[in-house]
Design an enzyme around this catalytic site. Structure first.
Site, PDB file in Angstrom:
ATOM      1  N   GLU A 189       7.592   2.644  14.542  1.00 39.93           N
ATOM      2  CA  GLU A 189       8.275   3.280  13.414  1.00 39.93           C
ATOM      3  C   GLU A 189       8.104   4.783  13.593  1.00 39.93           C
ATOM      4  OE1 GLU A 189       6.433   1.029  10.065  1.00 39.93           O
ATOM      5  OE2 GLU A 189       8.404   0.107   9.926  1.00 39.93           O
ATOM      6  N   VAL A 217      -1.747  -9.822  10.056  1.00 38.33           N
ATOM      7  CA  VAL A 217      -1.521 -10.521  11.329  1.00 38.33           C
ATOM      8  C   VAL A 217      -1.030 -11.963  11.114  1.00 38.33           C
ATOM      9  CG1 VAL A 217      -2.602 -11.336  13.470  1.00 38.33           C
ATOM     10  CG2 VAL A 217      -3.123  -9.053  12.603  1.00 38.33           C
ATOM     11  N   CYS A 257      -3.711   0.306   6.849  1.00 38.44           N
ATOM     12  CA  CYS A 257      -3.862  -0.524   8.052  1.00 38.44           C
ATOM     13  C   CYS A 257      -4.468   0.221   9.228  1.00 38.44           C
ATOM     14  CB  CYS A 257      -2.506  -1.105   8.445  1.00 38.44           C
ATOM     15  SG  CYS A 257      -1.203   0.119   8.451  1.00 38.44           S
ATOM     16  N   GLU A 288       4.314  -4.376  12.303  1.00 37.77           N
ATOM     17  CA  GLU A 288       3.290  -3.355  12.071  1.00 37.77           C
ATOM     18  C   GLU A 288       2.196  -4.061  11.285  1.00 37.77           C
ATOM     19  OE1 GLU A 288       0.844  -1.233  10.851  1.00 37.77           O
ATOM     20  OE2 GLU A 288       2.180  -0.419   9.324  1.00 37.77           O
ATOM     21  N   ASN A 330       0.808  -1.232   0.000  1.00 36.85           N
ATOM     22  CA  ASN A 330       0.000   0.000   0.000  1.00 36.85           C
ATOM     23  C   ASN A 330       0.840   1.282   0.000  1.00 36.85           C
ATOM     24  OD1 ASN A 330       0.784  -0.601   2.623  1.00 36.85           O
ATOM     25  ND2 ASN A 330      -1.183  -0.104   3.551  1.00 36.85           N
TER      26      ASN A 330
END
Length: 505
Positions: A479, A245, A299, A265, A168
Site C-alpha cells: 500500500e 493472519v 500492526c 496487510e 485501528n
C-alpha cells in the site's frame, strides 16, 4: 446530502453522540438495511456506551452494491487519468476542509486520542492527493519489432476491487485502499470493521460530492459472512485486506476460488534494536512511538525492544519514567495522549497477555492494569495503563505473539549478529527498527532484517510516498508509494503487424 452526524461534531463531546443514519452506501446514496435482524451494537470505547447498531449486509445487498460499483467502473475507467485526478483532488480538498469534524467522529468510534486522529485524517487526504498526482502518469511502453512491426502495452484497471478495513485506522485505511484503486480507473466496494462502521460512509459521501460516478465507492457493513460474500462474488476482480493472519488466510483461500488478485496487510511482532552508540533520548522516544500509538493497536508496532546490555539500565529508567507520564483519559481532550482500547474483549485479551507474561517470569515495570479515569462518564470505558515488561525471553508468549495493546517487551542483547538472528526468529515480517549512530551498521542491519519496512533512528512514520507491506506471514502486496499502482492495474500487450503474415501453414 445527509451529514447530520458530521455537522453535529463541533459541539459534540465524549458520551453524547448517537449515530442513527444508515451506514451502507451505494448507487450514490446511503442505503437502509433490508432487515434489521442480526444487528450488532457498536460501542464508544471511551464510555462503553452504545453508539449505533451495525446491520450486516446479506447476499442481495452485497450484489446490489457490486452491480452499482461495476456500472460506475464502466464510466470511470473510460475517463482520462487527468479527469480522474481532478475529481480526486476535490475529494482531498473536502476532507482537508472537514478534518476536525472527521477526526472527532473517528475518535468517538475508535477511542484513540484526537491528536492522533487528526494526523490520520491528514494522511488520508494526502494519500488521495498523491494518487491523484499519479493518475495522469499511467502509461505503457512502445516496443519496436523486426520488419516495421511493433508492440505496445496498456496499463488497464482491474474492475471492481474490494477493500476490507481494520478497526485501528478506519478512515485512513479506506483512503489507503480506495485512492490507488480509483487512480487506476477501478471502482471499490469497501467493508469497514464491524466495530468501526461510522466514518467510511462519510468518505463515500465525500467522493460523491467531489464528482465520482454514483456507485464508484460503495460501503457495505458486516462481519465475516459479508466479507465471504464479497470475496466469492464473480464480479470482484481483487481483494485488498487489512487484519489478522488467520482472517487473511481465509480471504486468500476464498479469493483463490475465483482466481482473484489479493493484497494482504496482516499482523506483526516487529523488532526494535537499540545499540549502545545510539542517541538515547531519541531511542526512548522511538520506543514509545513504536509501542503506544493508538493504545498499542498498530500492526507494525516495534513491540520486541532489544537493547544493548550496556545501556539497558538507563534505557529502562527513562522509558518507564516517560510511560508512567503518558496522560490517559478522555480521547477528545487535546491533552490526552492515550485513549481507550477498541472493545471490552480486546482489553481483557491484552490484560490476559500481561498476566500470562508475569506467570512466565516477566517483570512488570509499570502499567498493565485496567485504568479508571476520574471523569464519571468514562467509568465504563476500555482503558488500561501502558505497560513495560522486563526480564523477558524470546520464548515467552508476550514476545512471540501479537498482543495488539500498549505492552512493550524489553530484552537485552550483546552482539549485532546475535540480535539480528533473534529479531528474524519470527513468522512475522511487517516492520523493524534500529537506533545507532554508526551509518554502516544502520544500513547493514536494515539489509539483514526480514521485514517489509526498516526504520533507522525513528519509528512508525508512514509517508504516503513510500510503500508499506509485509514479508513472511505479515502478508504481501503493498500500500502507498508508486508501486501500488501495479497492484491495482493489469498490463495488456498489443502486437501490431505492419507487413504480411509469415505463416508455417
Amino acid at each position: 446530502m445527509a451529514q447530520s452526524t458530521l455537522d453535529s461534531m463541533p459541539g459534540a463531546s465524549t458520551g453524547t453522540v448517537v449515530v442513527t443514519e444508515p451506514l451502507n452506501f451505494w448507487g450514490g446514496q446511503r442505503v437502509k438495511p433490508r432487515e434489521e435482524k442480526n444487528a450488532e451494537p457498536v460501542f464508544e470505547p471511551a464510555t462503553g456506551r452504545v453508539l449505533c447498531q451495525m446491520v450486516p449486509c446479506g447476499a442481495d445487498e452485497v450484489d446490489e452494491a457490486i452491480q452499482s460499483a461495476y456500472a460506475a467502473y464502466q464510466k470511470w475507467s473510460k475517463m482520462a487519468g487527468m479527469e480522474r485526478a481532478r475529481v480526486m483532488l476535490e475529494a482531498a480538498r473536502i476532507i482537508r476542509e472537514r478534518r476536525e469534524k472527521l477526526a472527532k467522529l473517528e475518535v468517538i468510534n475508535n477511542g484513540k486520542s484526537i491528536t492522533e486522529a487528526v494526523v490520520d485524517i491528514d494522511i488520508a487526504w494526502q494519500c488521495i492527493e498523491y494518487y491523484a498526482g499519479l493518475a495522469g502518469t499511467l502509461a505503457g511502453q512502445h516496443i519496436q519489432l523486426p520488419g516495421g512491426a511493433f508492440a505496445y502495452t496498456r496499463r488497464e484497471p482491474l474492475g471492481v476491487c474490494v477493500g476490507i478495513g481494520a478497526w485501528n485506522y478506519p478512515f485512513q485505511i479506506a483512503a489507503w485502499k480506495s485512492a490507488p484503486a480509483l487512480a487506476c480507473g477501478n471502482a471499490m466496494v469497501f467493508k469497514p470493521s464491524p466495530m468501526t462502521p461510522v466514518t467510511a460512509v462519510i468518505l463515500a459521501e465525500i467522493y460523491k460530492e467531489a464528482g465520482v460516478p454514483d456507485g464508484l465507492f460503495c460501503v457495505v457493513q458486516g462481519g465475516a459472512e459479508t466479507g465471504s460474500l464479497l470475496c466469492h462474488h464473480p464480479k470482484v476482480a481483487k481483494v485488498s485486506f487489512t487484519g489478522s493472519v488467520p482472517t487473511g488466510k481465509k480471504v486468500m483461500e476464498m479469493s483463490a476460488k475465483g482466481v482473484k488478485q489479493v493484497t494482504l496487510e496482516l499482523g506483526g511482532k516487529s523488532p526494535l534494536i537499540i545499540f549502545k552508540d545510539c542517541d538515547l533520548e531519541n531511542a526512548v522516544k522511538g520506543a514509545l512511538m513504536a509501542n503506544f500509538l493508538t493504545q498499542g493497536q498498530v500492526c507494525c508496532n516495534g513491540t520486541r525492544v532489544y537493547v544493548q546490555r550496556e545501556i539497558m539500565p538507563q534505557f529502562l529508567e527513562e522509558v518507564v519514567k516517560r510511560t508512567k507520564a503518558i496522560p490517559l483519559g478522555d480521547p477528545l481532550l487535546e491533552s490526552t495522549r492515550m485513549g481507550a482500547l477498541i472493545s471490552k474483549p480486546q482489553l481483557d485479551k491484552v490484560l490476559g497477555f500481561v498476566s500470562q507474561a508475569k506467570k512466565e517470569g516477566a517483570r512488570v515495570l509499570c502499567g498493565g492494569e485496567p485504568f479508571v479515569p476520574s471523569d464519571p462518564k468514562l467509568k465504563g470505558g476500555y482503558f488500561m495503563s501502558p505497560c513495560v515488561l522486563d526480564n523477558c525471553r524470546d520464548d515467552m508468549t508476550c514476545v512471540k505473539e501479537e498482543i495488539f495493546g500498549p505492552v512493550m517487551s524489553v530484552m537485552p542483547f550483546d552482539t549485532e549478529e546475535e540480535v539480528i538472528q533473534r529479531a528474524n526468529n519470527t513468522t512475522f515480517g511487517l516492520a523493524s527498527g534500529v537506533f545507532t549512530r554508526d551509518i554502516s551498521r544502520a544500513h547493514r542491519v536494515a539489509e539483514n532484517l526480514e521485514a517489509g519496512t526498516c526504520f533507522i533512528n525513528n519509528y512508525n512514520i508512514s509517508p504516503v510516498e513510500v510503500p508499506f507491506g509485509g514479508y513472511k506471514m505479515s502478508g504481501f502486496g503493498r500500500e502507498n508509494g508508486q508501486v501500488t499502482i501495479e497492484y491495482f492495474s493489469q498490463l495488456k500487450t498489443v502486437v501490431v503487424e505492419m507487413g504480411d503474415v509469415d505463416s508455417l501453414f
